[in-house]
Motif scaffolding. Sequence first.
Motif, PDB file in Angstrom:
ATOM      1  N   HIS A 129     -22.087   6.516  23.166  1.00 25.46           N
ATOM      2  CA  HIS A 129     -21.094   6.459  24.095  1.00 25.46           C
ATOM      3  C   HIS A 129     -19.688   6.435  23.224  1.00 25.46           C
ATOM      4  O   HIS A 129     -18.677   7.033  24.002  1.00 25.46           O
ATOM      5  N   VAL A 130     -19.485   5.672  22.326  1.00 21.21           N
ATOM      6  CA  VAL A 130     -18.229   5.692  21.458  1.00 21.21           C
ATOM      7  C   VAL A 130     -18.196   6.998  20.900  1.00 21.21           C
ATOM      8  O   VAL A 130     -16.967   7.614  21.041  1.00 21.21           O
ATOM      9  N   ARG A 140     -18.971   9.759  21.985  1.00 17.80           N
ATOM     10  CA  ARG A 140     -18.488  10.778  23.228  1.00 17.80           C
ATOM     11  C   ARG A 140     -16.777  10.790  23.480  1.00 17.80           C
ATOM     12  O   ARG A 140     -16.286  11.564  23.693  1.00 17.80           O
ATOM     13  N   ARG A 141     -16.502   9.456  23.371  1.00 17.21           N
ATOM     14  CA  ARG A 141     -15.251   9.065  23.714  1.00 17.21           C
ATOM     15  C   ARG A 141     -14.035   9.411  22.607  1.00 17.21           C
ATOM     16  O   ARG A 141     -13.129   9.932  22.701  1.00 17.21           O
ATOM     17  N   LEU A 142     -14.614   9.106  21.399  1.00 17.83           N
ATOM     18  CA  LEU A 142     -13.687   9.311  19.996  1.00 17.83           C
ATOM     19  C   LEU A 142     -13.614  10.772  19.673  1.00 17.83           C
ATOM     20  O   LEU A 142     -12.489  11.253  19.110  1.00 17.83           O
ATOM     21  N   GLN A 180     -10.885  13.174  20.362  1.00 18.76           N
ATOM     22  CA  GLN A 180      -9.442  12.912  19.834  1.00 18.76           C
ATOM     23  C   GLN A 180      -9.229  13.085  18.427  1.00 18.76           C
ATOM     24  O   GLN A 180      -8.133  13.043  17.859  1.00 18.76           O
ATOM     25  N   PHE A 207     -16.142   2.140  26.236  1.00 17.52           N
ATOM     26  CA  PHE A 207     -15.343   2.800  27.036  1.00 17.52           C
ATOM     27  C   PHE A 207     -13.693   2.980  26.450  1.00 17.52           C
ATOM     28  O   PHE A 207     -12.806   2.778  27.134  1.00 17.52           O
ATOM     29  N   VAL A 208     -13.877   3.538  25.286  1.00 19.46           N
ATOM     30  CA  VAL A 208     -12.583   3.698  24.439  1.00 19.46           C
ATOM     31  C   VAL A 208     -11.855   4.597  25.164  1.00 19.46           C
ATOM     32  O   VAL A 208     -12.420   5.618  25.716  1.00 19.46           O
ATOM     33  N   ASP A 209     -10.367   4.230  25.091  1.00 21.87           N
ATOM     34  CA  ASP A 209      -9.533   4.866  25.806  1.00 21.87           C
ATOM     35  C   ASP A 209      -9.515   6.372  25.256  1.00 21.87           C
ATOM     36  O   ASP A 209      -9.210   6.561  24.118  1.00 21.87           O
ATOM     37  N   PRO A 210      -9.439   7.523  26.009  1.00 19.69           N
ATOM     38  CA  PRO A 210      -9.343   8.705  26.115  1.00 19.69           C
ATOM     39  C   PRO A 210      -8.053   9.008  25.333  1.00 19.69           C
ATOM     40  O   PRO A 210      -7.962  10.098  24.536  1.00 19.69           O
ATOM     41  N   GLN A 211      -7.071   8.087  25.309  1.00 18.92           N
ATOM     42  CA  GLN A 211      -5.692   8.466  24.751  1.00 18.92           C
ATOM     43  C   GLN A 211      -5.404   7.469  23.482  1.00 18.92           C
ATOM     44  O   GLN A 211      -4.349   7.293  23.096  1.00 18.92           O
ATOM     45  N   ALA A 260     -10.953  -0.577  28.255  1.00 20.42           N
ATOM     46  CA  ALA A 260     -11.299   0.426  27.069  1.00 20.42           C
ATOM     47  C   ALA A 260     -11.372  -0.454  25.759  1.00 20.42           C
ATOM     48  O   ALA A 260     -11.895   0.177  24.876  1.00 20.42           O
TER      49      ALA A 260
END
Length: 205
Positions: free
Chosen positions: A40-41, A43-45, A48, A110-114, A189
Amino acid sequence: MAVAPENQTTGLVLAGGRGSRMGGVDKGLQLLRDEPLALHVLRRLAPQTDAMLISANRSGDDYARLAMRFDARVIADSLADYPGPLAGIATALRAAHTEFVLTAPCDAPFVDPQLGTTLRRALDEHGADIAYAATVDTDETRIAHPVFALIRTSLADDLDAWLAAGERKVRAWYARHKAVQVPFHDHRAFYNINDLHQLAELARR
């Protein structure tokens, strides 16, 4: 995976801990919605960053399989006995081929996409070496999240010396440098799963 070249950032998923609050299991490999937390992490990191690393001190084959999906590399601490997140960060600062390393723990799905963009903006505005996240409550109380951070790889030598001296505290090392705390308002997040009960509760929601 690559984003704008000026970002020059390597992402780092910190999965090198003992998992003591989870009974010693490998936290990043525990399942949420039938997928490992570390996935999950990642995928979000990954969107970026320009490259990805996973800091892991055990379950190397399992993390290598996750890494393959993101063209990532798995790295292990150079220090023994699970000395904490700074050890994983130190190894990443050496392994990265970019100007910055963007870090997040493996138990925060749920790491912030920004996250990277926001930290980089603050780092540039303040001429800082480190930018790290803090959530802000309605009464303006801040809660620091120091392992959600953007760090210049030029600090590698200093961090190695800090660890060699037996120091382990993340925020104490940040205090040696120009570090800026960056406010975020989305508490979710930065939600991290500390134990199996929390994981089970989250899965039921």
